[in-house]
Design a protein around this motif. Structure first.
Motif, PDB file in Angstrom:
ATOM      1  N   GLY A  57     -45.899  -2.403  10.928  1.00 51.92           N
ATOM      2  CA  GLY A  57     -45.869  -3.856  10.665  1.00 51.92           C
ATOM      3  C   GLY A  57     -45.128  -4.597  11.780  1.00 51.92           C
ATOM      4  N   ALA A  58     -44.018  -3.999  12.270  1.00 48.54           N
ATOM      5  CA  ALA A  58     -43.236  -4.631  13.344  1.00 48.54           C
ATOM      6  C   ALA A  58     -44.051  -4.690  14.629  1.00 48.54           C
ATOM      7  CB  ALA A  58     -41.929  -3.865  13.556  1.00 48.54           C
ATOM      8  N   VAL A  59     -44.770  -3.596  14.952  1.00 50.60           N
ATOM      9  CA  VAL A  59     -45.595  -3.574  16.173  1.00 50.60           C
ATOM     10  C   VAL A  59     -46.726  -4.585  16.058  1.00 50.60           C
ATOM     11  CG1 VAL A  59     -47.172  -2.168  17.555  1.00 50.60           C
ATOM     12  CG2 VAL A  59     -44.999  -1.213  16.784  1.00 50.60           C
ATOM     13  N   ALA A  60     -47.459  -4.576  14.965  1.00 55.48           N
ATOM     14  CA  ALA A  60     -48.574  -5.506  14.769  1.00 55.48           C
ATOM     15  C   ALA A  60     -48.069  -6.943  14.751  1.00 55.48           C
ATOM     16  CB  ALA A  60     -49.313  -5.176  13.476  1.00 55.48           C
ATOM     17  N   GLY A  61     -46.950  -7.172  14.101  1.00 49.00           N
ATOM     18  CA  GLY A  61     -46.363  -8.524  14.043  1.00 49.00           C
ATOM     19  C   GLY A  61     -45.927  -9.000  15.420  1.00 49.00           C
ATOM     20  N   GLY A  62     -45.383  -8.087  16.229  1.00 50.08           N
ATOM     21  CA  GLY A  62     -44.962  -8.438  17.598  1.00 50.08           C
ATOM     22  C   GLY A  62     -46.144  -8.859  18.454  1.00 50.08           C
ATOM     23  N   VAL A  63     -47.257  -8.088  18.352  1.00 51.97           N
ATOM     24  CA  VAL A  63     -48.471  -8.415  19.115  1.00 51.97           C
ATOM     25  C   VAL A  63     -49.028  -9.757  18.645  1.00 51.97           C
ATOM     26  CG1 VAL A  63     -50.869  -7.727  19.560  1.00 51.97           C
ATOM     27  CG2 VAL A  63     -49.036  -6.031  19.648  1.00 51.97           C
ATOM     28  N   ALA A  91     -40.192 -12.830  16.695  1.00 51.46           N
ATOM     29  CA  ALA A  91     -40.434 -13.409  15.369  1.00 51.46           C
ATOM     30  C   ALA A  91     -41.576 -12.663  14.668  1.00 51.46           C
ATOM     31  CB  ALA A  91     -40.746 -14.902  15.495  1.00 51.46           C
ATOM     32  N   GLY A  92     -42.629 -12.362  15.409  1.00 46.66           N
ATOM     33  CA  GLY A  92     -43.761 -11.627  14.814  1.00 46.66           C
ATOM     34  C   GLY A  92     -43.368 -10.220  14.414  1.00 46.66           C
ATOM     35  N   ALA A  93     -42.545  -9.573  15.242  1.00 41.05           N
ATOM     36  CA  ALA A  93     -42.111  -8.204  14.927  1.00 41.05           C
ATOM     37  C   ALA A  93     -41.242  -8.189  13.669  1.00 41.05           C
ATOM     38  CB  ALA A  93     -41.356  -7.612  16.104  1.00 41.05           C
ATOM     39  N   ALA A 142     -45.132 -26.691  31.630  1.00 43.00           N
ATOM     40  CA  ALA A 142     -44.556 -25.392  32.014  1.00 43.00           C
ATOM     41  C   ALA A 142     -43.947 -24.750  30.765  1.00 43.00           C
ATOM     42  CB  ALA A 142     -43.493 -25.596  33.076  1.00 43.00           C
ATOM     43  N   PRO A 143     -44.276 -23.475  30.509  1.00 44.07           N
ATOM     44  CA  PRO A 143     -43.735 -22.823  29.307  1.00 44.07           C
ATOM     45  C   PRO A 143     -42.226 -22.592  29.450  1.00 44.07           C
ATOM     46  CG  PRO A 143     -44.975 -21.249  30.634  1.00 44.07           C
ATOM     47  CD  PRO A 143     -45.145 -22.598  31.270  1.00 44.07           C
ATOM     48  N   LYS A 144     -41.544 -22.783  28.336  1.00 40.50           N
ATOM     49  CA  LYS A 144     -40.097 -22.542  28.347  1.00 40.50           C
ATOM     50  C   LYS A 144     -39.813 -21.040  28.257  1.00 40.50           C
ATOM     51  CE  LYS A 144     -39.130 -26.982  26.276  1.00 40.50           C
ATOM     52  NZ  LYS A 144     -38.792 -27.719  25.101  1.00 40.50           N
ATOM     53  N   ASP A 145     -40.758 -20.308  27.692  1.00 37.15           N
ATOM     54  CA  ASP A 145     -40.592 -18.859  27.510  1.00 37.15           C
ATOM     55  C   ASP A 145     -41.859 -18.179  28.044  1.00 37.15           C
ATOM     56  OD1 ASP A 145     -39.979 -16.308  26.677  1.00 37.15           O
ATOM     57  OD2 ASP A 145     -40.261 -16.712  24.535  1.00 37.15           O
ATOM     58  N   GLU A 146     -41.873 -17.925  29.370  1.00 36.21           N
ATOM     59  CA  GLU A 146     -43.069 -17.357  29.994  1.00 36.21           C
ATOM     60  C   GLU A 146     -43.460 -16.001  29.426  1.00 36.21           C
ATOM     61  OE1 GLU A 146     -43.403 -17.345  34.239  1.00 36.21           O
ATOM     62  OE2 GLU A 146     -42.321 -19.240  34.394  1.00 36.21           O
ATOM     63  N   ASN A 147     -42.506 -15.203  29.055  1.00 36.89           N
ATOM     64  CA  ASN A 147     -42.776 -13.845  28.562  1.00 36.89           C
ATOM     65  C   ASN A 147     -43.061 -13.815  27.065  1.00 36.89           C
ATOM     66  OD1 ASN A 147     -42.428 -12.704  31.123  1.00 36.89           O
ATOM     67  ND2 ASN A 147     -40.206 -12.736  30.858  1.00 36.89           N
ATOM     68  N   LYS A 148     -43.001 -14.947  26.420  1.00 38.27           N
ATOM     69  CA  LYS A 148     -43.295 -15.084  24.980  1.00 38.27           C
ATOM     70  C   LYS A 148     -42.409 -14.156  24.141  1.00 38.27           C
ATOM     71  CE  LYS A 148     -47.727 -15.367  26.660  1.00 38.27           C
ATOM     72  NZ  LYS A 148     -48.534 -14.399  27.124  1.00 38.27           N
ATOM     73  N   ILE A 149     -41.139 -14.068  24.515  1.00 40.15           N
ATOM     74  CA  ILE A 149     -40.190 -13.176  23.827  1.00 40.15           C
ATOM     75  C   ILE A 149     -39.919 -13.666  22.406  1.00 40.15           C
ATOM     76  CG2 ILE A 149     -37.800 -12.347  23.843  1.00 40.15           C
ATOM     77  CD1 ILE A 149     -38.005 -12.302  26.907  1.00 40.15           C
TER      78      ILE A 149
END
Length: 175
Positions: free
Chosen positions: A101-107, A76-78, A64-71
């Protein structure tokens, strides 16, 4: 004279009844007392018995994922994308590059965390059972072929006969 006649008649009746009794019964003195066994064949049937077979099997489960929404991955990517985008360009272009860069990193961070969570599995040992059938042959009797005089016949017996003859009484096989 009456007594002697009565005695004579009584004796005559007694003798007649004895001789008639002997005539009515069939004499078995000359008949065989044994029948020769020619063959003995076991009679069997197949018995199916169900039984349960269990074994330990390795089973892989998706954790079971600890962070279902992958926040966390998205943030971190953003941040990483924003830092890298900030390194590019100058003036207003730097602001646009930072946001892009923040948007692409977030995705990208969201996708990376999703793959990591999909590969996060655990393996446990579980007992798995199923029913199997065992087949066995069971003896239910014996077909005994015998000869009595000139006649051959077969009878079914519960037990295997011992010896090579069967007892005969009054012209019939005794089981």
């Amino acid at each position: 004279m009456k007594k002697s006649m009565i005695m004579g008649l009584s004796a005559l009746v007694a003798i007649s009844s004895l001789s008639l009794t002997g005539c009515n019964e069939k004499s078995h003195a000359n008949e065989p007392t044994e029948a020769k066994i020619l063959s003995v064949k076991a009679v069997t049937k197949t018995v199916t018995t169900p039984h349960q077979v269990c074994e330990q099997v390795a089973v892989t489960h998706k954790a079971a994922p600890k962070d279902e929404n992958k926040i966390i991955g998205t943030i971190a990517g953003a941040v990483a994308g924003g830092v890298l985008g900030h390194q590019v360009g100058g003036g207003n272009g730097k602001k646009v590059a930072t946001v892009a860069g923040a948007v692409a990193g977030g995705v990208a961070g969201n996708a990376v965390q999703g793959k990591m969570q999909a590969n996060n599995t655990t393996t446990t040992m579980e007992k798995r059972c199923h029913t199997e059938n065992s087949k066995t042959e069971q003896t239910i009797g014996y077909d005994v072929t015998y000869q009595l005089g000139d006649d051959k016949d077969t009878i079914r017996m519960d037990n295997k006969p011992s010896g090579d003859t069967l007892a005969v009484k009054n012209g019939k096989v005794v089981i």
